[in-house]
Design an enzyme around this catalytic site. Structure first.
Site, mmCIF file in Angstrom:
data_model
loop_
_atom_site.group_PDB
_atom_site.id
_atom_site.type_symbol
_atom_site.label_atom_id
_atom_site.label_comp_id
_atom_site.label_asym_id
_atom_site.label_seq_id
_atom_site.Cartn_x
_atom_site.Cartn_y
_atom_site.Cartn_z
ATOM 1 N N LYS A 15 33.821 53.643 56.992
ATOM 2 C CA LYS A 15 33.530 52.630 56.481
ATOM 3 C C LYS A 15 34.787 51.225 55.624
ATOM 4 C CE LYS A 15 31.950 54.629 52.993
ATOM 5 N NZ LYS A 15 32.207 56.489 53.272
ATOM 6 N N ARG A 90 26.652 54.760 45.218
ATOM 7 C CA ARG A 90 26.432 56.155 45.375
ATOM 8 C C ARG A 90 25.181 56.992 45.572
ATOM 9 N NH1 ARG A 90 31.351 55.942 47.483
ATOM 10 N NH2 ARG A 90 32.102 58.833 48.325
ATOM 11 N N ARG A 124 43.374 61.652 58.860
ATOM 12 C CA ARG A 124 43.430 60.363 58.452
ATOM 13 C C ARG A 124 44.797 60.946 57.453
ATOM 14 N NH1 ARG A 124 38.737 57.833 54.153
ATOM 15 N NH2 ARG A 124 39.291 59.883 53.769
ATOM 16 N N ARG A 157 45.403 62.195 51.746
ATOM 17 C CA ARG A 157 43.964 62.391 50.273
ATOM 18 C C ARG A 157 44.132 63.457 50.083
ATOM 19 N NH1 ARG A 157 40.133 57.910 51.147
ATOM 20 N NH2 ARG A 157 38.510 59.412 50.124
ATOM 21 N N ARG A 168 32.610 66.781 48.904
ATOM 22 C CA ARG A 168 31.925 65.459 49.372
ATOM 23 C C ARG A 168 30.813 65.358 49.934
ATOM 24 N NH1 ARG A 168 37.397 63.884 51.172
ATOM 25 N NH2 ARG A 168 35.969 61.405 51.372
HETATM 26 P P1 AP5 Z 1 37.689 55.683 57.269
HETATM 27 O O1 AP5 Z 1 37.621 54.106 57.435
HETATM 28 O O2 AP5 Z 1 38.808 55.825 55.871
HETATM 29 O O3 AP5 Z 1 36.496 55.941 56.567
HETATM 30 P P2 AP5 Z 1 35.211 55.339 54.881
HETATM 31 O O4 AP5 Z 1 33.939 55.911 54.906
HETATM 32 O O5 AP5 Z 1 35.709 54.328 54.378
HETATM 33 O O6 AP5 Z 1 36.074 57.117 54.396
HETATM 34 P P3 AP5 Z 1 36.507 57.236 52.895
HETATM 35 O O7 AP5 Z 1 36.558 58.782 52.676
HETATM 36 O O8 AP5 Z 1 37.267 56.478 52.501
HETATM 37 O O9 AP5 Z 1 34.848 56.886 51.736
HETATM 38 P P4 AP5 Z 1 34.225 57.833 50.944
HETATM 39 O O10 AP5 Z 1 33.002 57.473 50.940
HETATM 40 O O11 AP5 Z 1 34.695 59.160 50.928
HETATM 41 O O12 AP5 Z 1 35.979 57.504 49.969
HETATM 42 P P5 AP5 Z 1 35.960 56.931 48.536
HETATM 43 O O13 AP5 Z 1 37.977 56.700 49.134
HETATM 44 O O14 AP5 Z 1 34.382 55.792 48.396
HETATM 45 O O15 AP5 Z 1 37.975 56.401 58.260
HETATM 46 C C1 AP5 Z 1 38.074 57.614 58.039
HETATM 47 C C2 AP5 Z 1 39.535 57.943 59.375
HETATM 48 O O16 AP5 Z 1 38.814 58.018 60.454
HETATM 49 C C3 AP5 Z 1 40.198 57.279 59.756
HETATM 50 O O17 AP5 Z 1 41.350 57.802 59.959
HETATM 51 C C4 AP5 Z 1 40.490 56.179 60.163
HETATM 52 O O18 AP5 Z 1 41.518 55.874 60.766
HETATM 53 C C5 AP5 Z 1 39.088 56.852 61.410
HETATM 54 N N1 AP5 Z 1 38.680 56.246 62.051
HETATM 55 C C6 AP5 Z 1 37.200 55.283 61.437
HETATM 56 N N2 AP5 Z 1 36.476 54.216 62.335
HETATM 57 C C7 AP5 Z 1 36.755 55.050 63.266
HETATM 58 C C8 AP5 Z 1 36.111 54.855 64.330
HETATM 59 N N3 AP5 Z 1 35.267 54.171 64.726
HETATM 60 N N4 AP5 Z 1 36.800 55.413 65.552
HETATM 61 C C9 AP5 Z 1 37.979 57.050 65.366
HETATM 62 N N5 AP5 Z 1 38.788 56.687 63.890
HETATM 63 C C10 AP5 Z 1 38.075 56.277 62.828
HETATM 64 O O19 AP5 Z 1 35.701 57.646 47.494
HETATM 65 C C11 AP5 Z 1 36.695 58.649 46.800
HETATM 66 C C12 AP5 Z 1 36.319 59.226 45.688
HETATM 67 O O20 AP5 Z 1 35.521 58.477 44.576
HETATM 68 C C13 AP5 Z 1 35.085 59.713 45.177
HETATM 69 O O21 AP5 Z 1 34.812 61.486 46.201
HETATM 70 C C14 AP5 Z 1 34.457 59.227 44.269
HETATM 71 O O22 AP5 Z 1 34.830 60.752 43.799
HETATM 72 C C15 AP5 Z 1 34.845 58.501 43.609
HETATM 73 N N6 AP5 Z 1 33.976 56.636 43.961
HETATM 74 C C16 AP5 Z 1 34.367 56.457 44.788
HETATM 75 N N7 AP5 Z 1 33.276 55.045 44.661
HETATM 76 C C17 AP5 Z 1 32.216 55.839 43.866
HETATM 77 C C18 AP5 Z 1 31.169 55.865 43.404
HETATM 78 N N8 AP5 Z 1 30.421 54.764 43.701
HETATM 79 N N9 AP5 Z 1 30.149 56.188 42.450
HETATM 80 C C19 AP5 Z 1 31.138 57.834 42.150
HETATM 81 N N10 AP5 Z 1 32.503 58.205 42.108
HETATM 82 C C20 AP5 Z 1 33.050 57.309 43.482
#
Ligand code: AP5
Length: 212
Positions: A15, A90, A124, A157, A168
């Site tokens: 994402k 979420r 990552r 991370r 997660r």
């Molecule tokens: P990446 O683009 O980083 O993936 P992502 O989907 O953004 O993953 P996240 O882990 O950041 O999402 P998340 O939803 O778990 O965490 P968030 O930060 O929102 O890609 C991942 C890897 O793959 C990278 O290394 C990239 O280079 C590689 N890649 C990407 N696309 C690729 C492709 N097409 N081909 C090959 N490789 C690829 O949230 C973190 C924490 O914050 C949560 O766990 C929670 O505790 C809190 N939080 C955040 N939002 C909320 C909410 N709304 N409510 C409550 N708690 C929340």
């Protein structure tokens, strides 16, 4: 063109990677709740200190805190015309709150098998300074452990450690995946195949939004 977009999908689906590229196409800000929380943790603000243990363990921050934060962010000038919301909503209560203060135009649902998710999260590396994402196999930085964009240090991370990843994925299945049905019923959901390399995912995204 739809400009109020939600990026919905499991952790590690890509994402944030797509959002960083899609901002130049849709011309709206990328708003990632995860990035906002990580910045707060790095700066050791009151918010950061409150949410750190929850995030490191792979659980969700409470709805009240998260909804108030997004409502405030979307009230800023740059988000008036639109936004890419990455990681919010979420939970169903978050989606209901968002519908009240800024109803989305489209929800992009990232489709990806668990085996690929584990591979992406396991490799990552994230920039400590600007939050850019890299991968030890799929998106290597030009210089080892150094961000291509700002020269910052890359780190793993806390929630990309194995136990937190498992948690997660459970949290995603229990609390976030019901949003797929919620938005499908409202006619807002489109699916994007997130398995191909990033340049192809960008093309898939443009296709589902009808962008030439
Ligand atoms: P990446 O683009 O980083 O993936 P992502 O989907 O953004 O993953 P996240 O882990 O950041 O999402 P998340 O939803 O778990 O965490 P968030 O930060 O929102 O890609 C991942 C890897 O793959 C990278 O290394 C990239 O280079 C590689 N890649 C990407 N696309 C690729 C492709 N097409 N081909 C090959 N490789 C690829 O949230 C973190 C924490 O914050 C949560 O766990 C929670 O505790 C809190 N939080 C955040 N939002 C909320 C909410 N709304 N409510 C409550 N708690 C929340």
């Amino acid at each position: 063109m739809s400009k109020k977009l939600i990026f919905l999908g499991p952790p590690g689906a890509g994402k944030g990677t797509l959002a960083a590229r899609a901002v130049d196409i849709v011309k709206v800000p990328h708003i990632s709740t995860g990035n906002i929380f990580r910045e707060a943790m790095a700066a050791k603000t009151a918010l950061g200190l409150t949410v750190k243990a929850v995030i490191d363990a792979g659980k969700l921050v409470d709805d009240g805190t998260t909804i108030a934060l997004v409502k405030d962010r979307l009230s800023q000038d740059d988000a008036r015309e639109g936004y890419i919301l990455d990681g919010f909503p979420r939970t169903i209560p978050q989606a209901e709150a968002l519908a009240d203060f800024s109803a989305p135009d489209r929800v992009i649902n990232f489709d990806l098998a668990d085996a690929i998710i584990l591979q992406r999260l396991g490799g990552r590396r994230t920039c400590r300074n600007c939050g850019a994402n890299f991968h030890i196999l799929f998106s290597r930085p030009k210089k080892e452990n150094t961000c291509d964009s700002c020269g910052g240090d890359l780190y793993i991370r806390e929630d990309d450690k194995k136990e937190a990843i498992v948690r997660r994925l459970e949290v995603y299945r229990e609390q976030t995946s019901p949003l797929i049905g919620y938005y499908r019923e409202r006619g807002l959901l489109v699916n994007v195949d997130a398995a191909p390399p990033p340049v192809q995912v960008v093309e898939n995204f443009k296709t589902v939004l009808g962008i030439q």
